[in-house]
Motif scaffolding. Structure first.
Motif, PDB file in Angstrom:
ATOM      1  N   UNK A 184       0.572  -1.240   0.120  1.00  0.00           N
ATOM      2  CA  UNK A 184      -0.580  -0.048   0.338  1.00  0.00           C
ATOM      3  C   UNK A 184       1.155   1.305   0.220  1.00  0.00           C
ATOM      4  N   UNK A 185       2.031   1.437  -0.070  1.00  0.00           N
ATOM      5  CA  UNK A 185       2.949   2.517   0.642  1.00  0.00           C
ATOM      6  C   UNK A 185       3.745   3.243  -1.144  1.00  0.00           C
ATOM      7  N   UNK A 186       3.129   2.654  -2.283  1.00  0.00           N
ATOM      8  CA  UNK A 186       3.764   2.264  -3.386  1.00  0.00           C
ATOM      9  C   UNK A 186       2.438   2.510  -3.638  1.00  0.00           C
ATOM     10  N   UNK A 187       0.970   3.385  -3.157  1.00  0.00           N
ATOM     11  CA  UNK A 187      -0.215   3.525  -3.872  1.00  0.00           C
ATOM     12  C   UNK A 187       0.211   4.743  -4.478  1.00  0.00           C
ATOM     13  N   UNK A 188       0.699   5.734  -4.693  1.00  0.00           N
ATOM     14  CA  UNK A 188       1.239   7.228  -5.804  1.00  0.00           C
ATOM     15  C   UNK A 188       1.903   6.631  -6.665  1.00  0.00           C
ATOM     16  N   UNK A 189       2.862   5.192  -6.492  1.00  0.00           N
ATOM     17  CA  UNK A 189       3.680   4.960  -7.120  1.00  0.00           C
ATOM     18  C   UNK A 189       3.028   4.042  -8.396  1.00  0.00           C
ATOM     19  N   UNK A 190       3.476   3.665 -10.557  1.00  0.00           N
ATOM     20  CA  UNK A 190       3.241   2.592 -11.016  1.00  0.00           C
ATOM     21  C   UNK A 190       3.955   0.840 -10.253  1.00  0.00           C
ATOM     22  N   UNK A 191       3.344   0.398 -10.021  1.00  0.00           N
ATOM     23  CA  UNK A 191       3.472  -0.772  -9.685  1.00  0.00           C
ATOM     24  C   UNK A 191       3.962  -1.476 -11.069  1.00  0.00           C
ATOM     25  N   UNK A 192       4.544  -2.683 -10.871  1.00  0.00           N
ATOM     26  CA  UNK A 192       5.514  -3.400 -12.306  1.00  0.00           C
ATOM     27  C   UNK A 192       4.708  -5.207 -11.739  1.00  0.00           C
ATOM     28  N   UNK A 193       4.460  -5.582 -11.823  1.00  0.00           N
ATOM     29  CA  UNK A 193       4.362  -7.072 -12.168  1.00  0.00           C
ATOM     30  C   UNK A 193       4.477  -8.142 -13.817  1.00  0.00           C
TER      31      UNK A 193
END
Length: 384
Positions: free
Chosen positions: A49-58
């Motif tokens: 959740x702490x990366x909610x404001x950044x792009x996520x990669x999967x």
């Protein structure tokens, strides 16, 4: 250097830091639940959740088009398409054709797959799969790719939870269980605490010892004996077993030891002079209890009300044992547990469910929090 209150500046600064630390310790998890409850399911899987404001990669897997989609161009057979659905705003950073090397090639690079076959996957998800021979088979080739997604927030999880069939009814059922199960122990414990604090009778010390001993009895150990006793009494009097009365009595029994212990510690610390003056004026024990003790004991009553409300509201085990699973009886925690499915298939609504369940306890706590610490500590210095 000491201040006017006798405490050093360093000491006061340390106290403030400690308070801020514990406030953050309790607030951060709640913030995490709130943020996660508003995130998209795929992003919850990909990052915290702490990366909610950044792009996520999967890393994901997909399939290319089939032989039916091929076209012949310049003596080569090609299958073109897009790995993303229309409207998706993700971006591919790397791709591969083996699960062991899912990011072997960079996006836009032409990968040589051998035997003259090539594959190019672009950032926008478009691809061109080419071969000197005609493609065969009804299933497309599997391809792996690493895709980044921009921050995405949604209220779909809340719509799933709040508008599911039976949620409103289960919310009312929880209130029907919690409010009486909070009030009844307070009424009984207040009378008992006053008697144990200010009245002298044979066996008083033994009763206090038994109550303290009951504080350490695990709830799980007493569930089966209590249920057998309740069912036996219900059968004798012809009362149905799965009723609200049963769960009210169960929560009352589980909460009474702590309630009596907490209230007695507080009531025993009330000024003796007030009691003696009231007795000289001819007041009975009941009048002293109602007109003097209860008004002075409101902080500790509010403190226990917070504890008991939280315990009962969040309870699942006792509700499953003493209540049925019908729509007019199932409580909110049991209903939300049912929404997750027997295999937890809809686990993305777990954080949303958790946040929904803590709304009412938070309202109760902040309404009574000014009495909380005062009620807990007032009887800890002196007692009867």
């Amino acid at each position: 250097m000491a201040g006017s209150s006798g405490k050093s500046v360093v000491g006061r600064f340390g106290v403030h830091l400690a308070v801020l630390f514990f406030v953050a310790l309790w607030t951060v998890p709640t913030l995490g639940i709130l943020v996660s409850s508003l995130r998209d399911k795929d992003q919850i899987i990909a990052s915290g959740w702490w990366t909610a404001l950044t792009s996520s990669t999967r890393t994901e897997a997909g399939r290319l088009g089939t032989a039916a989609d091929q076209v012949e161009k310049d003596g080569r057979f090609q299958i073109a398409g897009n790995l993303f659905e229309e409207g998706e705003s993700r971006k591919i950073t790397a791709f591969g054709t083996r699960s062991q090397e899912p990011t072997r090639y960079k996006a836009g690079e032409v990968a040589d797959l051998g035997d003259g076959e090539t594959l190019q996957v672009n950032e926008d998800g478009s691809y061109v799969y080419a071969s000197p021979k005609a493609f065969e088979g009804e299933r497309g080739r599997r391809v792996y790719y690493s895709a980044s997604s921009p921050p995405k927030f949604t209220t779909q999880n809340y719509r799933t939870v709040l508008f599911s069939e039976g949620i409103g009814r289960s919310f009312l059922n929880s209130l029907t269980v919690t409010i009486p199960a909070t009030v009844i122990p307070i009424l009984i414990a207040a009378f008992a605490a006053y008697a144990l604090a200010w009245m002298r009778f044979p066996g008083r010390a033994l009763l206090i010892a038994v109550i303290i001993g009951l504080l350490v009895v695990p709830l799980q150990m007493s569930l089966i004996p209590l249920l057998k006793l309740y069912n036996g009494v219900g059968t004798f009097f012809g009362v149905p077993s799965k009723t609200y009365l049963g769960i009210w009595l169960a929560h009352t029994g589980f909460g009474l030891p702590f309630a009596i212990y907490l209230l007695r510690s507080y009531i025993a610390g009330l000024p003796r002079e007030i009691m003696e003056s009231a007795r000289i004026d001819g007041a009975s024990d009941f009048e002293i209890f109602v007109k003097i003790v209860l008004p002075l004991s409101f902080p500790v009553l509010a403190s226990f009300a917070i504890f008991q409300f939280l315990w009962v509201w969040n309870d699942l085990l006792v509700a499953m044992v003493f209540l049925g699973t019908e729509a007019d009886q199932i409580v909110l925690t049991a209903k939300l547990n049912a929404l997750l499915g027997s295999r937890g298939g809809d686990w993305e609504i777990l954080t949303t469910s958790a946040f929904v369940t803590i709304i009412v306890p938070l309202i109760v706590f902040f309404s009574l929090q000014r009495y909380f610490v005062r009620g807990l500590l007032a009887g800890s210095v002196k007692g009867g």
